[in-house]
Write an enzyme that holds these catalytic residues in place. Sequence first.
Site, PDB file in Angstrom:
ATOM      1  N   HIS A 174       0.872  -1.179   0.000  1.00  0.00           N
ATOM      2  CA  HIS A 174       0.000   0.000   0.000  1.00  0.00           C
ATOM      3  C   HIS A 174       0.910   1.230   0.000  1.00  0.00           C
ATOM      4  CE1 HIS A 174      -3.997  -1.492   2.085  1.00  0.00           C
ATOM      5  NE2 HIS A 174      -4.198  -1.302   0.793  1.00  0.00           N
TER       6      HIS A 174
ATOM      7  N   CYS B 129      -2.474   3.244   9.069  1.00  0.00           N
ATOM      8  CA  CYS B 129      -3.679   2.579   8.556  1.00  0.00           C
ATOM      9  C   CYS B 129      -4.673   2.230   9.652  1.00  0.00           C
ATOM     10  CB  CYS B 129      -3.311   1.364   7.717  1.00  0.00           C
ATOM     11  SG  CYS B 129      -2.019   0.353   8.366  1.00  0.00           S
TER      12      CYS B 129
HETATM   13  N1  ARG Z   1      -4.171  -7.055   6.704  1.00  0.00           N
HETATM   14  C1  ARG Z   1      -4.526  -5.806   6.096  1.00  0.00           C
HETATM   15  C2  ARG Z   1      -4.457  -5.930   4.580  1.00  0.00           C
HETATM   16  O1  ARG Z   1      -3.571  -6.548   4.079  1.00  0.00           O
HETATM   17  C3  ARG Z   1      -3.631  -4.731   6.596  1.00  0.00           C
HETATM   18  C4  ARG Z   1      -3.987  -3.386   6.046  1.00  0.00           C
HETATM   19  C5  ARG Z   1      -3.102  -2.323   6.566  1.00  0.00           C
HETATM   20  N2  ARG Z   1      -3.447  -1.123   5.953  1.00  0.00           N
HETATM   21  C6  ARG Z   1      -2.617  -0.308   5.296  1.00  0.00           C
HETATM   22  N3  ARG Z   1      -3.127   0.760   4.765  1.00  0.00           N
HETATM   23  N4  ARG Z   1      -1.358  -0.543   5.132  1.00  0.00           N
HETATM   24  O2  ARG Z   1      -5.266  -5.411   3.883  1.00  0.00           O
END
Ligand code: ARG
Length: 297
Positions: free
Chosen positions: A195, A291
């Site tokens: 992300h 997040c």
């Molecule tokens: N387990 C979640 C996923 O993979 C974690 C999300 C974390 N969010 C972020 N914006 N990095 O979607």
Amino acid sequence: MVYSSPDAVDFSLADCPSLPRPGRVVLTTPTHFDVEYVINPHMSNNVGQVNKAVAFQQWKALRAAYTALDVEPIVATGQSGLPDMVFCANQTFPYYDPDTNTHGVVLSRMHANERTPEVPYYADFFKQQGFEIQRLPEDLDADFEGMGDAIWHPARRVVWGGYGFRTTPEAYEALSDRLDAPVMLLRLTDPDFYHLDTCFCPLNEDTVLIAAEAFDESGRALIDRFFDTVIEAPDEEARHQFACNAHCPNGTHVLIQEGCDQTNRRLRAHGFRPVELDTSEFLKSGGSVFCMKQMIW
Ligand code: ARG
């Protein structure tokens, strides 16, 4: 308009309308947080490994840190069967128009099927807060994971948009049209940085903290074009301690996973004040401070 290299950019930040700093933070209770499936590399080997009592303490410390900085928390309730719902940056993209005092969110279209049912809960939550709810066009074949991949430039109506693992680039054309804001496209090249918020943390209008390994050349050139100061987190701290999944709510304090010592030294050298928090249970799922919150106006 969507831009993927500095060559096409014919404006500067000063030409873009200003945007006030959002003053409230949404946090979602981690009661049902767990690692139950693997949708990013950080989750592998961590299925069933979350200590829920510790996770709850860590979440409460995060909430207290925002309160201490005068950022008012608004708490949403995590739902059973949705173990990633605690990562409330991902299901929506909030916006604000100061001229009309319009508050709204664009709903995400999760890439991960496991996370799709989280979105309607947040649609209801924001409706109850009096927010306008927008959707990407029905006929658009695109994934969009909200503020996991799309991040406002501090103080300006400019959006940074990451793609490559979750959000698809097509989503940004639609987002740019909907919000009447240019989108700077950044291709993500390393699955550990799946992300944009795992590798790109704008601290103020001029300064960004990044994981340099996560970007290609044109992305890096765009970042250098718009930020006077680019602070690089060392690879180890960015990759394994989520140093760039930090959050600077007020231009000074930086909430960050504890133990990112070199990153913190670099932040201090630029006048920032790291506030260390332990998010170790959430790191097991591939998330940390940035997040676990959603800033709203
Ligand atoms: N387990 C979640 C996923 O993979 C974690 C999300 C974390 N969010 C972020 N914006 N990095 O979607």
